[in-house]
Design a protein around this motif. Sequence first.
Motif, PDB file in Angstrom:
ATOM      1  N   LEU A  79       0.748  -1.378   0.030  1.00 33.17           N
ATOM      2  CA  LEU A  79      -0.019   0.046   0.004  1.00 33.17           C
ATOM      3  C   LEU A  79       0.616   1.243   0.009  1.00 33.17           C
ATOM      4  O   LEU A  79       0.638   2.207  -0.601  1.00 33.17           O
ATOM      5  N   ALA A  80       1.772   1.249   0.836  1.00 33.14           N
ATOM      6  CA  ALA A  80       2.722   2.517   0.634  1.00 33.14           C
ATOM      7  C   ALA A  80       3.489   2.946  -0.633  1.00 33.14           C
ATOM      8  O   ALA A  80       3.593   3.841  -0.990  1.00 33.14           O
ATOM      9  N   GLU A  81       3.806   1.630  -1.298  1.00 37.99           N
ATOM     10  CA  GLU A  81       4.318   1.730  -2.707  1.00 37.99           C
ATOM     11  C   GLU A  81       3.263   2.260  -3.470  1.00 37.99           C
ATOM     12  O   GLU A  81       3.609   3.131  -4.294  1.00 37.99           O
ATOM     13  N   THR A  82       2.217   1.851  -3.459  1.00 36.47           N
ATOM     14  CA  THR A  82       1.092   2.106  -4.454  1.00 36.47           C
ATOM     15  C   THR A  82       0.887   3.890  -4.225  1.00 36.47           C
ATOM     16  O   THR A  82       0.567   4.538  -5.073  1.00 36.47           O
ATOM     17  N   LEU A  83       0.684   3.974  -2.877  1.00 31.57           N
ATOM     18  CA  LEU A  83       0.436   5.613  -2.720  1.00 31.57           C
ATOM     19  C   LEU A  83       1.585   6.380  -3.072  1.00 31.57           C
ATOM     20  O   LEU A  83       1.366   7.467  -3.847  1.00 31.57           O
ATOM     21  N   ALA A  84       2.762   6.078  -3.030  1.00 31.93           N
ATOM     22  CA  ALA A  84       3.993   6.946  -3.256  1.00 31.93           C
ATOM     23  C   ALA A  84       4.004   6.986  -4.860  1.00 31.93           C
ATOM     24  O   ALA A  84       4.122   8.053  -5.389  1.00 31.93           O
ATOM     25  N   HIS A  88       1.157  10.378  -3.355  1.00 36.54           N
ATOM     26  CA  HIS A  88       0.767  10.545  -2.124  1.00 36.54           C
ATOM     27  C   HIS A  88       1.559   9.740  -0.833  1.00 36.54           C
ATOM     28  O   HIS A  88       1.695   8.506  -0.775  1.00 36.54           O
ATOM     29  N   GLU A  89       2.907  10.242  -0.644  1.00 40.99           N
ATOM     30  CA  GLU A  89       4.026  10.010   0.041  1.00 40.99           C
ATOM     31  C   GLU A  89       3.688   9.609   1.434  1.00 40.99           C
ATOM     32  O   GLU A  89       3.236  10.355   2.424  1.00 40.99           O
ATOM     33  N   PRO A  90       3.741   8.276   1.736  1.00 37.28           N
ATOM     34  CA  PRO A  90       3.378   7.926   3.149  1.00 37.28           C
ATOM     35  C   PRO A  90       4.529   8.466   4.339  1.00 37.28           C
ATOM     36  O   PRO A  90       5.741   8.662   3.905  1.00 37.28           O
ATOM     37  N   PRO A 107      -6.207  13.375  -1.048  1.00 35.29           N
ATOM     38  CA  PRO A 107      -5.848  14.628  -1.673  1.00 35.29           C
ATOM     39  C   PRO A 107      -6.356  15.951  -1.230  1.00 35.29           C
ATOM     40  O   PRO A 107      -5.926  16.876  -1.630  1.00 35.29           O
ATOM     41  N   LEU A 108      -7.259  15.851  -0.202  1.00 38.36           N
ATOM     42  CA  LEU A 108      -7.994  17.071   0.320  1.00 38.36           C
ATOM     43  C   LEU A 108      -7.193  17.573   1.951  1.00 38.36           C
ATOM     44  O   LEU A 108      -7.545  18.573   2.301  1.00 38.36           O
TER      45      LEU A 108
END
Length: 120
Positions: A79-84, A88-90, A107-108
């Motif tokens: 999940l962290a990789e997907t977000l990054a 969206h940097e964890p 995003p908000l």
Amino acid sequence: MLRLDHVQLAIPPGAENECRRFYVDILGMEEVPKPPALAKRGGLWLRSGEVQIHLGVEADFHPALKAHPGIVVGDLDRLAETLARSGHEPIWDDSLPEIRRFYVADPLGNRLEFLAASTF
């Protein structure tokens, strides 16, 4: 008390599509149809397994910078990789060494915490 049914976060008017891109496309949550009486208000209801998040429209929106849901996930690193990769940097937090977790802003600007299932 039996269980937590859902967590509600605020979003500004008209932000539903931006939220869909994050919560549905990136996090993989499913959008749940709102009852007609509530759908008129805007916002989104989302679900993934037992986790439910309601995004409610608030005219005088201010993101939750401190308050947040804590969501346990099966594969925290993935999940962290997907977000990054999605911009969206964890922000990893090791202040509780026995619990693997990170924070990320939607995003908000609403804060979300994700925790590894293996630490529970």
